[in-house]
Design an enzyme around this catalytic site. Sequence first.
Site, PDB file in Angstrom:
ATOM      1  N   ARG A   1      37.377  23.767 -43.250  1.00 20.30           N
ATOM      2  CA  ARG A   1      37.093  22.497 -43.933  1.00 20.30           C
ATOM      3  C   ARG A   1      38.310  22.028 -44.732  1.00 20.30           C
ATOM      4  O   ARG A   1      38.530  20.840 -44.946  1.00 20.30           O
ATOM      5  CB  ARG A   1      35.877  22.665 -44.859  1.00 20.30           C
ATOM      6  CG  ARG A   1      35.300  21.361 -45.384  1.00 20.30           C
ATOM      7  CD  ARG A   1      34.051  21.591 -46.205  1.00 20.30           C
ATOM      8  NE  ARG A   1      34.231  22.526 -47.306  1.00 20.30           N
ATOM      9  CZ  ARG A   1      34.832  22.251 -48.454  1.00 20.30           C
ATOM     10  NH1 ARG A   1      35.343  21.061 -48.681  1.00 20.30           N
ATOM     11  NH2 ARG A   1      34.930  23.177 -49.395  1.00 20.30           N
TER      12      ARG A   1
ATOM     13  N   CYS B   1      37.429  33.906 -45.306  1.00 23.43           N
ATOM     14  CA  CYS B   1      36.599  35.081 -45.622  1.00 23.43           C
ATOM     15  C   CYS B   1      35.833  35.558 -44.400  1.00 23.43           C
ATOM     16  O   CYS B   1      35.781  36.753 -44.113  1.00 23.43           O
ATOM     17  CB  CYS B   1      35.646  34.784 -46.780  1.00 23.43           C
ATOM     18  SG  CYS B   1      36.523  34.678 -48.348  1.00 23.43           S
TER      19      CYS B   1
ATOM     20  N   HIS C   1      31.057  38.389 -51.169  1.00 23.53           N
ATOM     21  CA  HIS C   1      31.444  37.107 -51.782  1.00 23.53           C
ATOM     22  C   HIS C   1      31.023  37.091 -53.246  1.00 23.53           C
ATOM     23  O   HIS C   1      29.939  37.584 -53.584  1.00 23.53           O
ATOM     24  CB  HIS C   1      30.747  35.942 -51.065  1.00 23.53           C
ATOM     25  CG  HIS C   1      31.624  35.227 -50.086  1.00 23.53           C
ATOM     26  ND1 HIS C   1      31.223  34.935 -48.798  1.00 23.53           N
ATOM     27  CD2 HIS C   1      32.881  34.700 -50.215  1.00 23.53           C
ATOM     28  CE1 HIS C   1      32.191  34.280 -48.174  1.00 23.53           C
ATOM     29  NE2 HIS C   1      33.208  34.118 -49.012  1.00 23.53           N
TER      30      HIS C   1
ATOM     31  N   GLU D   1      27.716  40.231 -47.356  1.00 23.32           N
ATOM     32  CA  GLU D   1      27.680  39.551 -46.061  1.00 23.32           C
ATOM     33  C   GLU D   1      27.201  40.492 -44.965  1.00 23.32           C
ATOM     34  O   GLU D   1      27.652  41.625 -44.866  1.00 23.32           O
ATOM     35  CB  GLU D   1      29.074  38.998 -45.714  1.00 23.32           C
ATOM     36  CG  GLU D   1      29.569  37.936 -46.691  1.00 23.32           C
ATOM     37  CD  GLU D   1      28.720  36.667 -46.705  1.00 23.32           C
ATOM     38  OE1 GLU D   1      27.919  36.473 -45.772  1.00 23.32           O
ATOM     39  OE2 GLU D   1      28.868  35.874 -47.664  1.00 23.32           O
TER      40      GLU D   1
HETATM   41  N1  PCA Z   1      37.248  32.594 -50.322  1.00 20.53           N
HETATM   42  C1  PCA Z   1      37.456  31.824 -49.116  1.00 20.53           C
HETATM   43  C2  PCA Z   1      38.761  32.330 -48.559  1.00 20.53           C
HETATM   44  C3  PCA Z   1      39.418  33.074 -49.663  1.00 20.53           C
HETATM   45  C4  PCA Z   1      38.372  33.268 -50.661  1.00 20.53           C
HETATM   46  O1  PCA Z   1      38.471  33.948 -51.688  1.00 20.53           O
HETATM   47  C5  PCA Z   1      36.275  31.886 -48.149  1.00 20.53           C
HETATM   48  O2  PCA Z   1      35.123  32.070 -48.603  1.00 20.53           O
HETATM   49  O3  PCA Z   1      36.463  31.734 -46.945  1.00 20.53           O
END
Ligand code: PCA
Length: 214
Positions: free
Chosen positions: A89, A142, A166, A79
Amino acid sequence: MVKILLTGFDPFGGEGINPSYEAIKKVTINNSSIKVIKKEIPTVFKKAIEVLDETIEMEKPDIVICTGQAGGRFDISLERIGINIIDARIPDNDGDQPIDEKIFEDGQEAYFSTIPIKAIVKSLRENGIPASVSNTAGTFVCNCILYGLMYLIDKKYPTIKGGFVHVPFLPEQVIERVNAPSMSLENIARGFEIIIETVSTTEHDIKEIGGTIS
Ligand code: PCA
């Protein structure tokens, strides 16, 4: 010695596992100049940042890399930016679902990650692991922890470098999801090891295309 704090999230949204922390459990670094601290963080908006802050305060890492699940993505995504907004959401693990709320009133509109995202993408790809730069971490927990991490660095821990990664679903999470992508636990864990090795040895990021047109 470089001390790296690596965080993952607990399961959310009805899933039984979260690949981010499952993979972190498997990470092993055989390099005496790198020390890795592992921490599971609750998928809860405010609590996530509080737990992160307490852990940074206690462990005093040089680098913090937070990770989370991005179901539907094909690769490990680095990111670039966290934005000062929550637009949930689905509810978080405490049942809260804020809509269009700022994460910190006194924070900037957005903060950029300070880990070398492009050098990391290159290392991952060279090691056969699909990876790319992502220009949005979404508006759920996240993004909140990436924004919160960079806010804390800005206000309290100016020497720390920070970023967010991610990861896709694990294969067992997509059995009932037709055409959904996934990545093996071994590849995600190996990916985290490569990320750790790369951040510990890269002073400045490389200039290489990582953008998208839309
Ligand atoms: N993914 C979510 C929150 C916790 C996670 O592992 C996100 O992408 O916001």
